[in-house]
Design a protein around this motif. Structure first.
Motif, short mmCIF file in Angstrom:
data_model
loop_
_atom_site.label_atom_id
_atom_site.label_comp_id
_atom_site.label_asym_id
_atom_site.label_seq_id
_atom_site.Cartn_x
_atom_site.Cartn_y
_atom_site.Cartn_z
N CYS A 228 0.82 -1.21 0.00
CA CYS A 228 0.00 0.00 0.00
C CYS A 228 0.86 1.26 0.00
N THR A 229 1.95 1.23 0.76
CA THR A 229 2.88 2.37 0.75
C THR A 229 3.46 2.57 -0.65
N ASN A 230 3.80 1.45 -1.29
CA ASN A 230 4.34 1.54 -2.64
C ASN A 230 3.29 2.08 -3.61
N ILE A 231 2.02 1.64 -3.41
CA ILE A 231 0.94 2.17 -4.25
C ILE A 231 0.84 3.68 -4.10
N ARG A 232 0.80 4.11 -2.80
CA ARG A 232 0.67 5.56 -2.57
C ARG A 232 1.85 6.33 -3.17
N ARG A 233 3.07 5.79 -3.03
CA ARG A 233 4.23 6.49 -3.57
C ARG A 233 4.15 6.59 -5.09
N VAL A 235 1.45 6.31 -6.98
CA VAL A 235 0.32 7.17 -7.36
C VAL A 235 0.68 8.64 -7.17
N ASP A 236 1.38 8.95 -6.06
CA ASP A 236 1.82 10.34 -5.84
C ASP A 236 2.77 10.78 -6.94
N ASP A 237 3.70 9.89 -7.32
CA ASP A 237 4.63 10.22 -8.41
C ASP A 237 3.88 10.45 -9.71
N LEU A 238 2.91 9.58 -10.00
CA LEU A 238 2.11 9.75 -11.22
C LEU A 238 1.30 11.04 -11.17
N GLU A 239 0.73 11.33 -10.00
CA GLU A 239 -0.05 12.57 -9.87
C GLU A 239 0.83 13.79 -10.11
N GLU A 240 2.03 13.76 -9.52
CA GLU A 240 2.95 14.89 -9.71
C GLU A 240 3.35 15.03 -11.17
N LYS A 241 3.60 13.88 -11.81
CA LYS A 241 4.02 13.93 -13.22
C LYS A 241 2.89 14.43 -14.11
N VAL A 242 1.65 13.94 -13.88
CA VAL A 242 0.51 14.36 -14.69
C VAL A 242 0.22 15.84 -14.48
N LEU A 243 0.23 16.28 -13.22
CA LEU A 243 -0.03 17.71 -12.95
C LEU A 243 1.05 18.58 -13.55
N SER A 244 2.30 18.10 -13.49
CA SER A 244 3.39 18.87 -14.11
C SER A 244 3.21 18.96 -15.61
N GLU A 245 2.77 17.86 -16.22
CA GLU A 245 2.54 17.86 -17.66
C GLU A 245 1.38 18.79 -18.03
N ILE A 246 0.32 18.73 -17.23
CA ILE A 246 -0.81 19.64 -17.48
C ILE A 246 -0.37 21.10 -17.35
N SER A 247 0.46 21.39 -16.32
CA SER A 247 0.95 22.75 -16.13
C SER A 247 1.84 23.18 -17.30
N ARG A 248 2.69 22.26 -17.77
CA ARG A 248 3.56 22.60 -18.90
C ARG A 248 2.73 22.88 -20.14
N GLN A 249 1.74 22.02 -20.41
CA GLN A 249 0.88 22.25 -21.58
C GLN A 249 0.12 23.56 -21.44
N GLU A 250 -0.30 23.86 -20.21
CA GLU A 250 -1.03 25.11 -19.98
C GLU A 250 -0.14 26.32 -20.30
N MET A 251 1.09 26.33 -19.81
CA MET A 251 2.00 27.45 -20.07
C MET A 251 2.30 27.58 -21.55
N GLU A 252 2.49 26.40 -22.20
CA GLU A 252 2.77 26.44 -23.64
C GLU A 252 1.59 27.00 -24.40
N GLU A 253 0.39 26.58 -24.02
CA GLU A 253 -0.82 27.06 -24.70
C GLU A 253 -1.03 28.55 -24.43
N LEU A 254 -0.80 28.96 -23.17
CA LEU A 254 -0.98 30.39 -22.85
C LEU A 254 0.01 31.27 -23.62
N LEU A 255 1.26 30.78 -23.75
CA LEU A 255 2.26 31.54 -24.50
C LEU A 255 1.85 31.66 -25.97
N SER A 256 1.37 30.56 -26.54
CA SER A 256 0.93 30.59 -27.94
C SER A 256 -0.23 31.54 -28.12
N LEU A 257 -1.18 31.49 -27.18
CA LEU A 257 -2.32 32.41 -27.26
C LEU A 257 -1.88 33.86 -27.08
#
Length: 535
Positions: A228-233, A235-257
């Motif tokens: 369970c600890t490994n699952i949480r770790r 999942v937390d890593d995946l959440e951080e990576k997905v949120l980082s990717e969403i943030s990167r895409q957001e900045m890229e899109e905002l810059l283009s706009l």
């Protein structure tokens, strides 16, 4: 009697115990030094001292004189040798009591070594261990020594009893009867010792099993915690990576706009400037001036304005919210599925057994389905050849042989008739009462009776279950290495029915017993979702 009277004279009248460091008052009475000292201390306040026995008064606190002779008598009487601690004294040693070593039934006397020599020379003098109650060794009717034992009445008798009321009974000498009884008692004692040893061994075995079960529970808990600890770790890593990717895409899109907005703003300013110039031309009254100005109509035509160049060559509209790049997110979700699959393989270590019924073992009152999954009782006997492998009537075994690991299989049970389901050794007998599941040492099962009562049975030992089974599905779980066979009712939540604990000595096969009903083995693919109870 003399020894008993002497024993009473050696007790202090204050503490009622034998004298300890005896002292004497002037009146002649003796007390323990501590006892009389305590009495005199309580009399100090009144200033009047008196003897606790005779009440003689003394003007001053009396002096205490040690009674050496009484002390010696007390010590000699109380501290006898170990083989003389029975408290019986020689009847003939009246002046100086001597512990007795034997008693003479004929003389009704207890004897010391000195007086024993005369009695030992005559056969009439029957000797025994020292005793203060010689009357108990004589017949209450004839007052003669008890010398015989009547085996029919289980009574000790004298010589007159043996020729009168016990005349036709079997009579033995007292010593012979005693030795026989001692031999029986020794046998009983040996059996008790054997049972105690067996009980201790079983207790030790159960303690070892309990310790092992506790260790396994701790190990499983640690494994689940780690997973369970490994699952949480992860999942937390995946959440951080997905949120980082969403943030990167957001900045890229905002810059283009932002770039597109700046270009559009510059284009708007240019068009506004040209509009003002055109308005000025339109307001001029001098035709010559208007006609001499360069032709600016193409500047207002969007199709001729070079829009592609102004917008960087992009004809498409900017991304909206639904066009966010999901490739990284999709990859992350696939990774999460991989994590869950890995965790499941780490927890669900139970292997679903693919049980198929072995028709060569089926009794001729059972009909086996074509897929070898269902056994149904039939009154019409099947025309199968009689072989050594075939059960006589209502039973059948599974094909698969289990020799290690953890396995389970589910069955759908009928709500009527009599049936049993469980596991057995392949060497179980195929004929007679010993072939019935549960009624031998080679099978374990869950039974249903016609009155809708349920029990678990092994080696003819029946354990009634306290409740009825409401579901029509039952799970059989085997941990071969740990020596556990468990039964569960597949309800919500799953209910544990019973667990047999033993050391399996042979391979195991599934077994069914069906009378006026049917049992169906369920497909393994339907059972994965309910394995959590086996963790």
């Amino acid at each position: 009697m003399a020894s008993a009277n002497l024993r009473e004279e050696l007790d202090c009248s204050t503490c009622l115990s034998p004298y300890t460091d005896p002292v004497m008052l002037r009146c002649g009475h003796n007390f323990c030094r501590f006892c009389i000292g305590h009495v005199l201390d309580t009399q100090d306040e009144s200033g009047v001292y008196s003897c606790p026995d005779c009440r003689e008064e003394f003007q001053e606190r009396p002096a205490l004189m040690r009674n050496i002779a009484l002390r010696k008598v007390t010590e000699k009487f109380l501290f006898t040798p170990p083989h003389m601690e029975n408290g019986v004294f020689c009847t003939y040693c009246v002046d100086s009591p001597v512990p007795a070593v034997r008693s003479c039934l004929h003389c009704e006397a207890s004897l010391c070594d000195k007086h024993l020599s005369v009695h030992s020379k005559s056969p009439e003098h029957v000797l025994c261990d020292p005793s203060t109650s010689l009357e108990k060794r004589k017949c209450s009717v004839h007052k003669k020594i008890l010398e015989y034992y009547c085996t029919e009445d289980a009574a000790c008798i004298c010589v007159y009893c043996s020729v009168e009321e016990h005349r036709e009974h079997r009579v033995e000498l007292l010593n012979e009867a005693s030795e026989k009884k001692k031999r029986k008692l020794r046998n009983v004692l040996q059996k008790c010792i054997t049972k105690i040893n067996d009980t201790e061994e079983k207790g030790q075995s159960l303690e070892e099993q309990r310790t092992k079960a506790q260790e396994q529970a701790v190990e499983k808990a640690e494994r689940v915690t780690y997973l369970c600890t490994n699952i949480r770790r992860q999942v937390d890593d995946l959440e951080e990576k997905v949120l980082s990717e969403i943030s990167r895409q957001e900045m890229e899109e905002l810059l283009s706009l932002f770039i597109l907005i700046q270009k559009l703003k510059r284009k708007k300013d240019e068009l506004s400037r040209k509009m003002r110039h055109i308005e000025e031309l339109c307001n001029m009254t001098d035709p010559l001036t208007v006609l001499q100005e360069p032709d600016t109509g193409d500047l207002c035509d969007p199709e001729e304005e070079g829009g592609d160049e102004d917008t960087g060559g992009h004809d498409k509209q900017p991304h909206d919210g639904d066009d966010v790049d999901v490739s990284v997110i999709s990859y992350s979700l696939h990774k999460l599925c991989d994590v869950i699959s890995g965790i499941r393989s780490g927890i669900y270590v139970v292997i679903p057994a693919d049980i198929l019924l072995d028709e060569s073992t089926a009794g001729n009152n059972l009909r086996i389905s074509d897929d070898l999954k269902t056994a149904t009782w039939t009154e019409e006997k099947q025309k199968r050849p009689e072989t050594a492998e075939r059960f006589k009537e209502y039973q059948v075994m599974g094909m698969e042989v289990l020799t290690s690991g953890r396995h389970y299989w589910d069955v759908k049970i009928s709500r009527s008739g009599r049936w049993s389901v469980g596991m057995c050794y392949p060497t179980i007998t195929r004929r007679g009462g010993q072939s019935v599941l549960g009624y031998n040492k080679k099978s374990w099962c869950l039974w249903r009776y016609n009155n809708n009562q349920y029990s678990v049975i092994h080696n003819s030992k029946v354990i009634l279950l306290p409740h009825k089974i409401s579901s029509d599905r039952v799970r059989i779980c085997l941990d071969y290495d740990l020596g556990q066979l468990s039964f569960y009712e597949l309800c919500d939540p799953i209910r544990h029915l019973h667990t047999f604990i033993t050391a399996f000595s042979e391979p195991l096969r599934a077994a069914l017993h069906v009378y006026k009903g049917s049992i169906k083995i369920l497909e393994e693919s339907r059972n994965w979702k309910k394995l959590s109870f086996m963790i």
